[in-house]
Scaffold this active site. Structure first.
Site, short mmCIF file in Angstrom:
data_model
loop_
_atom_site.label_atom_id
_atom_site.label_comp_id
_atom_site.label_asym_id
_atom_site.label_seq_id
_atom_site.Cartn_x
_atom_site.Cartn_y
_atom_site.Cartn_z
N SER A 1 0.84 -1.20 0.00
CA SER A 1 0.00 0.00 0.00
C SER A 1 0.87 1.24 0.00
O SER A 1 2.01 1.22 0.49
CB SER A 1 -0.90 0.00 1.24
OG SER A 1 -1.54 1.24 1.42
N TYR B 1 -0.09 -0.04 10.64
CA TYR B 1 -0.44 -0.54 9.31
C TYR B 1 0.68 -0.24 8.33
O TYR B 1 1.08 -1.11 7.53
CB TYR B 1 -1.74 0.12 8.84
CG TYR B 1 -2.19 -0.31 7.47
CD1 TYR B 1 -2.59 -1.62 7.23
CD2 TYR B 1 -2.24 0.60 6.40
CE1 TYR B 1 -3.01 -2.03 5.96
CE2 TYR B 1 -2.66 0.21 5.14
CZ TYR B 1 -3.05 -1.10 4.92
OH TYR B 1 -3.46 -1.49 3.67
#
Length: 304
Positions: A153, A179
């Protein structure tokens, strides 16, 4: 055809014949995982949806069979945060594996820990996929030209891997940096796995699929996502992709004959950019020394 932001997974595989190839897509019952699996099945591959929710997996498999007429779509249980589940999946696999797409993940969730005490996002997004891929290495070698795809990501810009406290045992937990650390780990895995495995014909790459509204964001209010997007993009609105577009880079890397150890976005290799840019890849995510260190740390974790 020139591939880019708007390209769909089906367009990437238009005219590609994957008959005889076997693929595993983790998280294949939701979001871009569904369209990744659908595109691979549509090109003739045998596809296994590795999922936590078997009911959702069976429903998705039936839908893919209905839209592609490919009856070789299977479902198998896999919980990446559960080492026993990963081991069971590995031991249950028989024969070669040509394509492994590490698509499943959790995003910006409240602090959670596995029974081992590992921070949940790092455990699921990185350690689980690491254990799966290394466990399936004999099957990947047997394919004589396998592809491993790590879905990362742009959020990797939030944090490098903080080796001094990976598990948030001494620092305050923050969902987004946690994350980001796990997504950086996905890229570093691709760098080191490709270095180790390319001699066996296994090429490994990582990617940012784009911004797609899926169940992955279930822990994050939409207003917060919009606010963060505008801040990261200098006030410009974020362009969102459909799930079909979000799966395009994954299937490109799952099928292309090329190099490895790289990071892609919008179906092209991404440029190296400064951390915080939220486009391209941060230098620390491609650092070969950090990649090797993470491999050693993760190997030690899973052997404990």
């Amino acid at each position: 055809m020139t591939f880019g932001f708007d390209t769909t997974a089906a367009e990437v595989l238009d005219g590609v014949d994957l008959t005889g190839r076997r693929a595993v897509v983790t998280g294949g019952a939701s979001g871009i995982g569904v369209e990744t699996a659908r595109a691979l099945a549509g090109a003739g591959a045998e596809v296994t949806l590795a999922v936590r929710d078997l009911t959702a997996g069976e429903r998705t498999a039936a839908d893919i069979v209905g839209t592609t007429a490919n009856k070789g779509v299977r479902v198998a249980p896999l919980d990446l945060a559960d080492r026993a589940s990963v081991r069971a999946f590995v031991s249950g696999w028989d024969g070669p594996l040509h394509i492994l797409v590490g698509n499943a993940g959790v995003m910006a969730c409240p602090l959670g820990r596995t029974p081992e005490g590992w921070e949940l996002q790092f455990a699921t997004n990185h350690v689980g996929h690491f254990t799966l891929a290394t466990g399936l290495l004999p099957a990947l070698r047997a394919a004589n030209g396998a592809r491993v795809v790590a879905v990362s990501s742009s959020a990797h810009h939030y944090s490098p891997v903080v080796f001094d406290d990976i598990q948030y045992e001494r620092r305050e937990y923050a969902p987004w940096p946690a994350y980001g650390q796990s997504k950086t780990a996905n890229i570093l895995f691709a760098v080191e796995a490709d270095r180790r495995w390319s001699g066996d014909g296994i090429r490994v790459n990582a990617l940012h699929p784009g911004s797609i509204r899926t169940n992955l964001q279930r822990h994050v209010p939409r207003e917060e996502l919009d606010r963060m997007a505008k801040a990261a993009l200098g006030g410009r609105p974020r362009r969102f992709k459909t799930t079909e577009q979000g799966a395009a880079t994954s299937v490109l890397l799952a099928t292309v004959d090329g190099g490895g150890g790289r990071y892609f976005e919008d179906c092209a290799e991404a440029p190296v950019t400064e951390p915080g840019a939220f486009s391209g890849v941060a230098p620390y995510a491609l650092d070969p020394e950090a990649a090797e260190r993470l491999w050693d740390v993760t190997t030690s974790l899973v052997k404990e």
